[in-house]
Motif scaffolding. Structure first.
Motif, PDB file in Angstrom:
ATOM      1  N   GLN A   1       0.692  -1.096   0.176  1.00  0.00           N
ATOM      2  CA  GLN A   1       0.117  -0.024  -0.083  1.00  0.00           C
ATOM      3  C   GLN A   1       0.767   1.254  -0.071  1.00  0.00           C
ATOM      4  O   GLN A   1       0.526   2.798  -0.665  1.00  0.00           O
ATOM      5  CB  GLN A   1      -0.776   0.339   1.104  1.00  0.00           C
ATOM      6  N   LEU A   2       1.423   1.161   0.602  1.00  0.00           N
ATOM      7  CA  LEU A   2       3.209   2.508   0.888  1.00  0.00           C
ATOM      8  C   LEU A   2       3.427   2.441  -0.057  1.00  0.00           C
ATOM      9  O   LEU A   2       3.986   3.262  -0.664  1.00  0.00           O
ATOM     10  CB  LEU A   2       3.880   1.872   2.154  1.00  0.00           C
ATOM     11  N   ASP A   3       4.107   1.500  -1.047  1.00  0.00           N
ATOM     12  CA  ASP A   3       4.670   1.818  -2.228  1.00  0.00           C
ATOM     13  C   ASP A   3       3.515   2.298  -3.323  1.00  0.00           C
ATOM     14  O   ASP A   3       3.686   3.214  -4.383  1.00  0.00           O
ATOM     15  CB  ASP A   3       4.942   0.963  -3.130  1.00  0.00           C
ATOM     16  N   ASN A   4       2.692   1.612  -3.439  1.00  0.00           N
ATOM     17  CA  ASN A   4       1.449   2.012  -4.136  1.00  0.00           C
ATOM     18  C   ASN A   4       1.000   3.790  -4.203  1.00  0.00           C
ATOM     19  O   ASN A   4       0.759   4.917  -5.563  1.00  0.00           O
ATOM     20  CB  ASN A   4       0.240   1.636  -3.661  1.00  0.00           C
ATOM     21  N   GLN A   5       1.005   4.096  -3.044  1.00  0.00           N
ATOM     22  CA  GLN A   5       1.032   5.492  -3.068  1.00  0.00           C
ATOM     23  C   GLN A   5       2.326   6.782  -2.996  1.00  0.00           C
ATOM     24  O   GLN A   5       1.779   7.496  -3.657  1.00  0.00           O
ATOM     25  CB  GLN A   5       0.566   5.439  -1.119  1.00  0.00           C
ATOM     26  N   LYS A   6       3.027   6.212  -2.180  1.00  0.00           N
ATOM     27  CA  LYS A   6       4.053   6.513  -3.367  1.00  0.00           C
ATOM     28  C   LYS A   6       4.177   6.509  -5.003  1.00  0.00           C
ATOM     29  O   LYS A   6       4.338   7.839  -4.977  1.00  0.00           O
ATOM     30  CB  LYS A   6       5.548   5.602  -2.757  1.00  0.00           C
ATOM     31  N   GLN A   7       3.896   6.160  -5.175  1.00  0.00           N
ATOM     32  CA  GLN A   7       3.694   6.134  -7.221  1.00  0.00           C
ATOM     33  C   GLN A   7       2.794   6.729  -7.645  1.00  0.00           C
ATOM     34  O   GLN A   7       3.629   8.038  -8.498  1.00  0.00           O
ATOM     35  CB  GLN A   7       3.876   4.862  -7.614  1.00  0.00           C
TER      36      GLN A   7
ATOM     37  N   HIS B   1       1.687  12.139  -9.660  1.00  0.00           N
ATOM     38  CA  HIS B   1       0.435  13.376  -8.889  1.00  0.00           C
ATOM     39  C   HIS B   1       1.085  14.576  -9.451  1.00  0.00           C
ATOM     40  O   HIS B   1       0.963  15.545  -9.715  1.00  0.00           O
ATOM     41  CB  HIS B   1       0.157  13.323  -7.405  1.00  0.00           C
ATOM     42  N   PHE B   2       2.691  15.182  -8.262  1.00  0.00           N
ATOM     43  CA  PHE B   2       3.328  15.349  -8.818  1.00  0.00           C
ATOM     44  C   PHE B   2       3.838  16.122 -10.143  1.00  0.00           C
ATOM     45  O   PHE B   2       4.972  16.861 -10.186  1.00  0.00           O
ATOM     46  CB  PHE B   2       4.419  16.015  -7.044  1.00  0.00           C
TER      47      PHE B   2
END
Length: 139
Positions: A50-56, A61-62
């Protein structure tokens, strides 16, 4: 095995029974901790995914936001140049006004082109500020 007495057989059977009981108890107690460990590792892996997915998603986004802001800046420059050129063509009597003069257009575009992109922006100011600045000036 002919030399075995009944007492030796009894001791061997009792030892075997005690060994079974101890191994059963050890398996019983360690089985729960192994289950908990496997469950915890699975939860940890899930959270890492989940953390890797959120980081991607954040990186995407940025990157998209930066591209959109870059496009807005370029469109704004095009609009400003268009208005400046049109104002000088349509209203030649206002060419002495500094808002849409060609000098201002060329100076802003030169400033934009002369920006050093190799230098990283700093998140601090030069010298001291606030109370420390006043103390140094008083000395």
């Amino acid at each position: 095995m002919q030399g075995w007495t009944s007492e030796m057989w009894q001791a061997a059977v009792i030892g075997l029974i005690i060994g079974f009981v101890i191994s059963y108890l050890l398996l019983r107690f360690t089985k729960d901790s192994v289950k908990k460990q496997v469950k915890t590792e699975a939860e940890l892996q899930k959270v890492k995914n989940q953390l890797d997915n959120q980081k991607q998603q954040l990186e995407k986004h940025f990157a998209e936001s930066a591209e959109l802001l870059k496009n807005i800046a370029q469109d704004y420059q095009k609009l400003y140049k268009h208005l400046a050129v049109s104002s000088t063509q349509l209203l030649p009597e206002l060419t002495h006004k500094p808002l849409f003069s060609n000098e201002l257009i060329t100076s802003t575009s030169e400033k934009h082109n002369n920006i050093n992109t190799d230098e990283q922006p700093r998140d601090y100011s030069e010298g001291s500020s606030g109370l420390l600045k006043n103390e140094k000036n008083n000395e």
